[in-house]
Design a protein around this motif. Structure first.
Motif, PDB file in Angstrom:
ATOM      1  N   GLU A  50       0.743  -1.194   0.237  1.00 30.67           N
ATOM      2  CA  GLU A  50       0.006  -0.169  -0.087  1.00 30.67           C
ATOM      3  C   GLU A  50       0.819   1.200  -0.006  1.00 30.67           C
ATOM      4  O   GLU A  50       0.564   2.163  -0.607  1.00 30.67           O
ATOM      5  CB  GLU A  50      -0.808   0.007   1.144  1.00 30.67           C
ATOM      6  CG  GLU A  50      -2.015   1.070   1.331  1.00 30.67           C
ATOM      7  CD  GLU A  50      -3.032   0.931   0.288  1.00 30.67           C
ATOM      8  OE1 GLU A  50      -3.709   2.054  -0.106  1.00 30.67           O
ATOM      9  OE2 GLU A  50      -3.256  -0.202  -0.477  1.00 30.67           O
ATOM     10  N   LEU A  51       2.203   1.174   0.782  1.00 27.10           N
ATOM     11  CA  LEU A  51       2.853   2.396   0.578  1.00 27.10           C
ATOM     12  C   LEU A  51       3.574   2.623  -0.648  1.00 27.10           C
ATOM     13  O   LEU A  51       3.686   3.838  -1.006  1.00 27.10           O
ATOM     14  CB  LEU A  51       3.936   2.125   1.866  1.00 27.10           C
ATOM     15  CG  LEU A  51       3.395   2.240   3.414  1.00 27.10           C
ATOM     16  CD1 LEU A  51       4.491   1.783   4.176  1.00 27.10           C
ATOM     17  CD2 LEU A  51       2.902   3.643   3.656  1.00 27.10           C
ATOM     18  N   ARG A  79       1.977   1.717  -3.533  1.00 22.64           N
ATOM     19  CA  ARG A  79       1.130   2.291  -4.359  1.00 22.64           C
ATOM     20  C   ARG A  79       0.958   3.778  -4.058  1.00 22.64           C
ATOM     21  O   ARG A  79       0.699   4.596  -5.128  1.00 22.64           O
ATOM     22  CB  ARG A  79      -0.161   1.675  -4.264  1.00 22.64           C
ATOM     23  CG  ARG A  79      -1.210   1.921  -5.155  1.00 22.64           C
ATOM     24  CD  ARG A  79      -2.529   1.091  -4.583  1.00 22.64           C
ATOM     25  NE  ARG A  79      -2.832   1.530  -3.789  1.00 22.64           N
ATOM     26  CZ  ARG A  79      -4.025   2.464  -3.491  1.00 22.64           C
ATOM     27  NH1 ARG A  79      -4.252   3.224  -4.645  1.00 22.64           N
ATOM     28  NH2 ARG A  79      -4.521   2.814  -2.394  1.00 22.64           N
ATOM     29  N   MET A  80       0.852   4.377  -3.015  1.00 18.18           N
ATOM     30  CA  MET A  80       0.920   5.627  -2.707  1.00 18.18           C
ATOM     31  C   MET A  80       1.810   6.375  -3.051  1.00 18.18           C
ATOM     32  O   MET A  80       1.665   7.590  -3.702  1.00 18.18           O
ATOM     33  CB  MET A  80       0.761   5.609  -1.014  1.00 18.18           C
ATOM     34  CG  MET A  80      -0.650   5.245  -0.250  1.00 18.18           C
ATOM     35  SD  MET A  80      -2.095   5.931  -0.932  1.00 18.18           S
ATOM     36  CE  MET A  80      -2.271   7.471  -0.415  1.00 18.18           C
ATOM     37  N   GLU A  81       3.130   5.847  -3.050  1.00 24.03           N
ATOM     38  CA  GLU A  81       4.253   6.671  -3.480  1.00 24.03           C
ATOM     39  C   GLU A  81       4.026   6.781  -4.948  1.00 24.03           C
ATOM     40  O   GLU A  81       4.834   7.769  -5.870  1.00 24.03           O
ATOM     41  CB  GLU A  81       5.411   5.549  -3.223  1.00 24.03           C
ATOM     42  CG  GLU A  81       5.833   5.755  -1.631  1.00 24.03           C
ATOM     43  CD  GLU A  81       7.190   5.010  -1.208  1.00 24.03           C
ATOM     44  OE1 GLU A  81       7.831   4.419  -2.375  1.00 24.03           O
ATOM     45  OE2 GLU A  81       7.673   5.011  -0.039  1.00 24.03           O
ATOM     46  N   LEU A  92       1.273   6.953  -6.782  1.00 29.12           N
ATOM     47  CA  LEU A  92       0.605   8.105  -7.325  1.00 29.12           C
ATOM     48  C   LEU A  92       1.165   9.169  -6.683  1.00 29.12           C
ATOM     49  O   LEU A  92       0.521  10.195  -7.493  1.00 29.12           O
ATOM     50  CB  LEU A  92      -0.773   7.739  -6.215  1.00 29.12           C
ATOM     51  CG  LEU A  92      -1.702   6.333  -6.428  1.00 29.12           C
ATOM     52  CD1 LEU A  92      -2.718   6.543  -5.412  1.00 29.12           C
ATOM     53  CD2 LEU A  92      -2.209   6.419  -7.814  1.00 29.12           C
ATOM     54  N   VAL A  93       1.895   9.486  -5.622  1.00 25.24           N
ATOM     55  CA  VAL A  93       2.386  10.823  -5.650  1.00 25.24           C
ATOM     56  C   VAL A  93       3.259  11.235  -6.620  1.00 25.24           C
ATOM     57  O   VAL A  93       3.545  12.234  -7.049  1.00 25.24           O
ATOM     58  CB  VAL A  93       3.309  10.769  -4.196  1.00 25.24           C
ATOM     59  CG1 VAL A  93       3.949  11.980  -3.968  1.00 25.24           C
ATOM     60  CG2 VAL A  93       2.187  10.653  -3.063  1.00 25.24           C
ATOM     61  N   GLU A 121      -4.102   5.303 -11.905  1.00 28.42           N
ATOM     62  CA  GLU A 121      -4.955   4.126 -11.510  1.00 28.42           C
ATOM     63  C   GLU A 121      -5.772   3.598 -12.864  1.00 28.42           C
ATOM     64  O   GLU A 121      -5.861   4.571 -13.885  1.00 28.42           O
ATOM     65  CB  GLU A 121      -6.015   4.392 -10.636  1.00 28.42           C
ATOM     66  CG  GLU A 121      -5.332   4.670  -9.256  1.00 28.42           C
ATOM     67  CD  GLU A 121      -4.952   3.728  -8.385  1.00 28.42           C
ATOM     68  OE1 GLU A 121      -5.541   2.448  -8.849  1.00 28.42           O
ATOM     69  OE2 GLU A 121      -4.555   3.751  -7.371  1.00 28.42           O
TER      70      GLU A 121
END
Length: 644
Positions: free
Chosen positions: A319-320, A322-324, A326-327, A332
């Motif tokens: 999850e971390l 994936r967030m990185e 996206l940042v 998506e």
């Protein structure tokens, strides 16, 4: 340790000579040898002791080879080299795969090459003939073929090359030793020189005779040591079993779910309660139920807890990442997800329609089964009514038959009563004769009993006199001297001799020491278990936190999906569903009509049954009155003289 194999083999030969020369146990000899070899390296000492103990344990196997070798070559080889041949034979059989041919050749070259060449040539030449036969008489043939003959045959080509090298080296050594013969040169006689005086021979020093070893029957080690070792081994095994059981069944106190026994008792109570409520379960037919999901609590062991913690850590890391992404500007797959949601919505609508159709079909089948059950009950009621009528007719015929039989019996009873009046006088005469006979027999038996009683009293008095004499003899005092001192030894003048008191004291100290060691081990095991338990409890708290977070996120997503897809909307009414609903209404109306008809029939049948019951009760009362009158008359005829 590789370059010192030859020295280690020579050291092992010396130890084996000492062991074969003296008569002592192998374990004691190994302990003494290990004390003597304390200055050596651990691996070197282990190598020497393994060779010596292996030669002693496999003595039969090695003697089968060496004895025959001495029988063939005993004249040219001395008996003092037996330990060398035993160690070389043991290394060739059991340790050749471990040390390798290079180190084995160094060990052979460090000894007498001629003797070693003769022995190895003899051993490998006769390996598959009489040596294998001798070994088969000692061990199983399959075991010998698999573990000893097979590996030696694999090494045989390399051993043959090594033996050729030894033979070449022996031949070169003999050529160098043979020097060219020198011609004798004549010398003049020197008559003037006197001969030197001969040295005196040394005096013979008498050797001391060898003392005879102490026979084994003089002293035997006590059995208590062996018993202590056995108890120690059993306690160790029991401790391992308890530790294994504790590791398998640990963290039971941290588990909040019910125990297996409680679950079984609760399930048994529920089954008993349900069985009391199922009166006509074999006739009931219910709508097919939906598939139930049982969310039972699962008891996790330590491996499952750690595996679950690793899974949550990996999910958090993904999850971390994936967030990185996206940042950093990643996207998506929204278009694909939108299409996928539409397809799922369409499939869901179709599935809901299919579920509704199945539900209506189940209700229709339920109504049809109920009507079929109603028809079956009507048919059974008709059959039962016919059976009742047939039974009533049979009972009526049976009652008439019984009345006829009672009338016939009444006539027979009257005839028999008249015959009894003439037989009463004969019975009285027979009774008086029997009484006279009994009186005579009783007088004779009374006389015989009196004589037997007098004889028994005389015999009993004689036995009492004998018993009094025996008790008088037993009451005489006699000396019982017990002179035994626990603190004195037996007096055999042995080094390890001790008294019984000292032996008990030493055994008590040894037992206290063992208990202290066991207590220390137990405390250490409990500490390790407590640490592991604390670690797993912390991991359980972490896993519980993760699972609650995931469940909350899943519930939020589910609510969003329901709101988007409109799961709670009405199922589209297609033609098949409407047709099934109409058919269901028709079946329900027909069932209601049959129920009304059945209620009317039950009322009429109840009235008829009450009327038939009253009739049968009246008939039964009449028949019972007639039977009572017949029995009363019969009793009066049998006992006409009894005053009531």
């Amino acid at each position: 340790m590789a370059p010192s194999y030859a020295l280690l083999a020579k050291e092992a030969i010396v130890l084996l000579d000492k062991f074969s020369a003296g008569r002592q146990f192998l374990d004691d000899f190994i302990e003494d040898a290990s004390k003597d070899l304390q200055n050596m390296d651990t691996l070197q000492k282990k190598f020497i002791l393994d060779i010596v103990s292996g030669c002693a344990e496999q003595n039969k196997l090695l003697d089968a080879v060496i004895n025959v070798f001495y029988g063939h070559n005993g004249k040219c080889i001395s008996r003092g080299d037996r330990s060398q041949f035993a160690i070389i034979c043991y290394l060739a059989i059991f340790a050749l795969d471990d040390i390798g041919l290079q180190h084995f050749s160094k060990i052979v070259k460090s000894l007498d090459i001629n003797k070693m060449h003769t022995f190895l040539d003899f051993f490998f030449t006769n390996l598959t003939t009489w040596i294998q036969e001798e070994w088969n008489t000692i061990y199983d043939a399959a075991y010998v073929e698999k573990h000893w003959i097979g590996p030696l045959l694999r090494w045989r080509p390399e051993i043959n090359i090594f033996l050729d090298q030894l033979s070449l080296k022996i031949s070169q050594g003999t050529q160098t030793k043979k020097a060219p013969a020198k011609t004798t040169e004549p010398k003049e006689f020197s008559l003037t020189k006197p001969k030197p005086s001969a040295l005196p021979l040394p005096e013979f020093i008498p050797q001391q005779e060898k003392c005879k070893p102490v026979p084994s029957s003089t002293y035997r080690p006590p059995k208590e040591i062996q018993m202590i070792e056995e108890i120690k081994q059993k306690n160790h095994q029991k401790t391992e079993e308890l530790l294994y059981e504790a590791n398998m069944k640990q963290f039971r106190c941290g588990n909040m779910q019910k125990s297996e026994h409680t679950k079984k008792v609760v399930s048994q109570i529920r089954e008993d309660f349900d069985s009391k409520l199922k009166f006509n379960s074999f006739q009931s037919s219910r709508c097919p139920s939906r598939k139930k999901t049982n969310n039972w609590p699962i008891k996790l062991n330590s491996a499952a807890i750690l595996r679950q913690g690793a899974l949550f850590d990996r999910q958090a890391e993904e999850e971390l990442q994936r967030m990185e992404r996206l940042v950093e500007g990643g996207r998506e797959p929204s278009s694909f997800l939108h299409w996928q949601k539409e397809m799922r919505e369409r499939d869901l609508q179709e599935e809901l329609a299919a579920v509704e159709r199945r539900r209506l079909e189940g209700r229709i089948s339920y109504e049809e089964a109920a009507m079929a059950r109603t028809h079956l009950m009507e048919r059974n009621q008709k059959t039962a009514q016919l059976k009742k009528e047939e039974t009533a007719e049979l009972m009526r015929k049976y009652a008439e038959k019984r009345l006829q039989e009672e009338k016939e019996m009444r006539g027979l009873v009257q005839q028999v009563a008249e015959g009894h009046k003439n037989s009463k006088a004969a019975k009285e005469r027979i009774q008086k004769f029997k009484q006279s006979i009994v009186k005579e027999v009783s007088e004779q038996s009374r006389e015989l009993l009196r004589q037997a009683l007098e004889e028994a009293q005389a015999e009993l008095s004689r036995k009492f006199e004998i018993i009094y004499e025996i008790r008088a003899i037993e009451s005489l005092p006699h000396d019982r001297v017990k002179n035994f001192d626990d603190t004195q030894t037996a007096g055999h003048d042995l080094l390890g001799e001790m008294s019984l008191c000292e032996l008990r004291e030493r055994l008590t100290l040894l037992k206290d020491k063992q208990q202290a060691e066991q207590q220390e081990k137990r405390v250490q095991i409990l500490e390790e278990k407590q640490n592991k338990k604390q670690m797993l409890l912390e991991q359980l708290d972490t896993n519980d936190l993760h699972s609650r977070a995931l469940a909350q996120a899943a519930s939020i997503r589910r609510e969003e999906r329901k709101s988007r897809l409109g799961i709670r909307q009405v199922v589209p009414q297609d033609e098949t569903v409407l047709a099934l609903q109409r058919k269901l209404e028709e079946k329900q109306q027909e069932r209601q009509r049959l129920r009304q008809i059945e209620s009317q029939r039950s009322k009429t049948s109840e009235q008829a049954a009450s009327q038939s019951v009253a009739d049968t009760r009246n008939r039964k009362e009449k028949t019972w009155e007639e039977v009572e009158l017949i029995l009363e008359h019969h009793i009066q005829m049998e006992t006409p003289h009894v005053v009531l």
